[in-house]
Scaffold this motif. Sequence first.
Motif, PDB file in Angstrom:
ATOM      1  N   VAL A  79      16.873  -7.835 -10.885  1.00 18.08           N
ATOM      2  CA  VAL A  79      16.126  -9.078 -11.016  1.00 18.08           C
ATOM      3  C   VAL A  79      15.584  -9.434  -9.636  1.00 18.08           C
ATOM      4  O   VAL A  79      16.307  -9.443  -8.638  1.00 18.08           O
ATOM      5  CB  VAL A  79      16.985 -10.218 -11.605  1.00 18.08           C
ATOM      6  N   LEU A  80      14.280  -9.670  -9.598  1.00 15.37           N
ATOM      7  CA  LEU A  80      13.573  -9.958  -8.352  1.00 15.37           C
ATOM      8  C   LEU A  80      12.744 -11.223  -8.528  1.00 15.37           C
ATOM      9  O   LEU A  80      12.407 -11.609  -9.652  1.00 15.37           O
ATOM     10  CB  LEU A  80      12.610  -8.814  -7.989  1.00 15.37           C
ATOM     11  N   PRO A  81      12.363 -11.848  -7.429  1.00 16.55           N
ATOM     12  CA  PRO A  81      11.361 -12.916  -7.548  1.00 16.55           C
ATOM     13  C   PRO A  81      10.052 -12.315  -8.051  1.00 16.55           C
ATOM     14  O   PRO A  81       9.746 -11.146  -7.793  1.00 16.55           O
ATOM     15  CB  PRO A  81      11.201 -13.427  -6.108  1.00 16.55           C
ATOM     16  N   GLY A  82       9.272 -13.106  -8.777  1.00 15.31           N
ATOM     17  CA  GLY A  82       7.944 -12.642  -9.155  1.00 15.31           C
ATOM     18  C   GLY A  82       7.148 -12.288  -7.915  1.00 15.31           C
ATOM     19  O   GLY A  82       7.240 -12.954  -6.880  1.00 15.31           O
ATOM     20  N   LEU A  83       6.353 -11.222  -7.995  1.00 13.14           N
ATOM     21  CA  LEU A  83       5.610 -10.755  -6.828  1.00 13.14           C
ATOM     22  C   LEU A  83       4.454 -11.710  -6.518  1.00 13.14           C
ATOM     23  O   LEU A  83       3.834 -12.278  -7.416  1.00 13.14           O
ATOM     24  CB  LEU A  83       5.074  -9.349  -7.067  1.00 13.14           C
ATOM     25  N   VAL A  84       4.179 -11.860  -5.227  1.00 10.04           N
ATOM     26  CA  VAL A  84       3.090 -12.712  -4.751  1.00 10.04           C
ATOM     27  C   VAL A  84       2.061 -11.814  -4.078  1.00 10.04           C
ATOM     28  O   VAL A  84       2.359 -11.149  -3.086  1.00 10.04           O
ATOM     29  CB  VAL A  84       3.604 -13.778  -3.759  1.00 10.04           C
ATOM     30  N   ASP A  85       0.860 -11.791  -4.625  1.00  6.35           N
ATOM     31  CA  ASP A  85      -0.203 -10.910  -4.136  1.00  6.35           C
ATOM     32  C   ASP A  85      -1.269 -11.757  -3.449  1.00  6.35           C
ATOM     33  O   ASP A  85      -1.978 -12.524  -4.105  1.00  6.35           O
ATOM     34  CB  ASP A  85      -0.806 -10.147  -5.317  1.00  6.35           C
ATOM     35  N   VAL A  86      -1.400 -11.621  -2.141  1.00  6.89           N
ATOM     36  CA  VAL A  86      -2.325 -12.479  -1.398  1.00  6.89           C
ATOM     37  C   VAL A  86      -3.732 -11.905  -1.298  1.00  6.89           C
ATOM     38  O   VAL A  86      -4.638 -12.581  -0.801  1.00  6.89           O
ATOM     39  CB  VAL A  86      -1.793 -12.784   0.022  1.00  6.89           C
ATOM     40  N   SER A  93      -1.798  -5.992  -2.907  1.00 11.22           N
ATOM     41  CA  SER A  93      -2.185  -4.896  -3.803  1.00 11.22           C
ATOM     42  C   SER A  93      -3.556  -4.332  -3.460  1.00 11.22           C
ATOM     43  O   SER A  93      -3.859  -3.195  -3.802  1.00 11.22           O
ATOM     44  CB  SER A  93      -2.178  -5.375  -5.254  1.00 11.22           C
ATOM     45  N   ASP A  94      -4.415  -5.151  -2.830  1.00  5.81           N
ATOM     46  CA  ASP A  94      -5.768  -4.729  -2.482  1.00  5.81           C
ATOM     47  C   ASP A  94      -6.476  -4.253  -3.752  1.00  5.81           C
ATOM     48  O   ASP A  94      -6.814  -5.050  -4.602  1.00  5.81           O
ATOM     49  CB  ASP A  94      -5.711  -3.665  -1.392  1.00  5.81           C
ATOM     50  N   TYR A  95      -6.662  -2.962  -3.922  1.00  9.59           N
ATOM     51  CA  TYR A  95      -7.441  -2.472  -5.058  1.00  9.59           C
ATOM     52  C   TYR A  95      -6.592  -1.844  -6.164  1.00  9.59           C
ATOM     53  O   TYR A  95      -7.146  -1.327  -7.144  1.00  9.59           O
ATOM     54  CB  TYR A  95      -8.501  -1.473  -4.575  1.00  9.59           C
ATOM     55  N   ILE A  96      -5.235  -1.862  -6.041  1.00  9.60           N
ATOM     56  CA  ILE A  96      -4.367  -1.303  -7.090  1.00  9.60           C
ATOM     57  C   ILE A  96      -3.227  -2.284  -7.362  1.00  9.60           C
ATOM     58  O   ILE A  96      -2.238  -2.315  -6.615  1.00  9.60           O
ATOM     59  CB  ILE A  96      -3.772   0.067  -6.696  1.00  9.60           C
ATOM     60  N   SER A 137       0.484  -1.163  -7.249  1.00 10.08           N
ATOM     61  CA  SER A 137       0.982  -0.503  -6.037  1.00 10.08           C
ATOM     62  C   SER A 137       2.024  -1.320  -5.289  1.00 10.08           C
ATOM     63  O   SER A 137       2.706  -0.785  -4.404  1.00 10.08           O
ATOM     64  CB  SER A 137      -0.186  -0.204  -5.086  1.00 10.08           C
ATOM     65  N   MET A 138       2.191  -2.597  -5.611  1.00  9.09           N
ATOM     66  CA  MET A 138       3.037  -3.451  -4.771  1.00  9.09           C
ATOM     67  C   MET A 138       4.506  -3.044  -4.810  1.00  9.09           C
ATOM     68  O   MET A 138       5.132  -2.818  -3.769  1.00  9.09           O
ATOM     69  CB  MET A 138       2.870  -4.916  -5.168  1.00  9.09           C
ATOM     70  N   LEU A 139       5.073  -2.958  -6.007  1.00  6.66           N
ATOM     71  CA  LEU A 139       6.486  -2.589  -6.106  1.00  6.66           C
ATOM     72  C   LEU A 139       6.727  -1.149  -5.652  1.00  6.66           C
ATOM     73  O   LEU A 139       7.653  -0.893  -4.865  1.00  6.66           O
ATOM     74  CB  LEU A 139       6.975  -2.816  -7.536  1.00  6.66           C
ATOM     75  N   PRO A 140       5.914  -0.174  -6.075  1.00  5.86           N
ATOM     76  CA  PRO A 140       6.099   1.188  -5.554  1.00  5.86           C
ATOM     77  C   PRO A 140       5.929   1.272  -4.037  1.00  5.86           C
ATOM     78  O   PRO A 140       6.643   2.034  -3.373  1.00  5.86           O
ATOM     79  CB  PRO A 140       5.017   1.996  -6.282  1.00  5.86           C
ATOM     80  N   GLY A 141       4.995   0.497  -3.483  1.00  6.88           N
ATOM     81  CA  GLY A 141       4.821   0.507  -2.033  1.00  6.88           C
ATOM     82  C   GLY A 141       6.054   0.007  -1.317  1.00  6.88           C
ATOM     83  O   GLY A 141       6.510   0.600  -0.325  1.00  6.88           O
TER      84      GLY A 141
END
Length: 420
Positions: free
Chosen positions: A60-67, A341-344, A347-351
Amino acid sequence: MTSFTSDRPVSDLVIGHATAVLPNGVIDDARVVVRSGRIAHVGPHPRGTACDLDARGAHVLPGLVDVHSDVLSRDIRPRPGVVLDPSFAVASAGARLRAAGITTAFHGLAFQERSIVGRPIDSPAASELSGALRRTDDTQVDHQVLHRLDVRCEYGLALLTKELESSESAPQDEMCALHPQGPNDGDSCLPGGRVPVVSHEDHTPGQGQFADPAKMQKWLVDSDRMSDDDAADHVEWWRSSRDERLAVRDRTLSWLEGLVRAGSIRLFAHDLATPEEVSAAADRGCSVAEFPTTVAAARAARDHGMLIVAGAPNIVRGRSHTGNVPASELASAGLIDALASDYIPTSMLPGALRLVRDGIATLPQAVRLVTSGAAACVGLDDRGSLTEGHRADLILADLTKRWPSTLSLTRGVLIGGRPR
């Protein structure tokens, strides 16, 4: 793991037997209690106690924040000559963000008439997409705007000026309906909502991302299928035409600095390449260096107290798609505060997990890059960590695979807030 899906936010929930990733550690058999849309308790799961969701085998993680997300700008124009309805594009983008575990997304909308390589941008205008984001009924993703401004584009300057003035003049009850949780804490609703985030950029050949103009030429050959000669001619035309707009650039930068000093915007600087560029950005009030292209620029940003955002696709691929500094090199040097995430979107969690597997970061450190670290870049202190009192924007994820995946996502609905 017990199956759990929801297309609505939840106000009360107990998740049990999950592996919880906290800001500075991990609890292997954890219970997370949500009350009134906020995290009420995180700790070891007491023996014999019940839960609404048995999450054995999941983190369980916090929801991801994509700026910085380009998903909407890509979904609105999926192929050359094809422009979709903005409301459909927002819905499509939202589905992709949810699948990636992203609960807060700042969509990069281009307030400019040409792309970064000087190609015309088809309609709709950024202001139309911004309106579609405000009107979305997506309750699972907090859709926000990253206003991307070409500092040498007079059209973009006029468009963004109108957009910001429109936000300032919006009726308070309208803004409350659009942002029912208020700017940060869910207890207030200010006219104009959150402070707008602006990322200013200058993609003139010979500086920034295209310090080597040959990179832009290659981009045009690969992406636009130009011949080498046509691409070289286009790059030279683009450079010379932008050299004629120095007065526009200076006026734009002065205007942005004034807005920062007045507390009217939060300012990012995009694709900084040299310490001198970083110093100038810091002087005009930039708080975030977005995608610095060299180690020297990233170190200078750190020295100036700026937060640093790198691209998650760069981490996943192991290199920059334009030949700039690998983000993993910046991470190894402690020069990244957030991944975008930029253009994918996926990619955030795998990165983040690749940094763990490569021995560059611990799991809590890596998760911070896509949660609380990212939230800090945009001034949000009410989300991004499994901390009591924070919004219950949560995801369950399978981190055992080579490419981790999101199993479930939910956003906490705050009692007293109006549904979006």
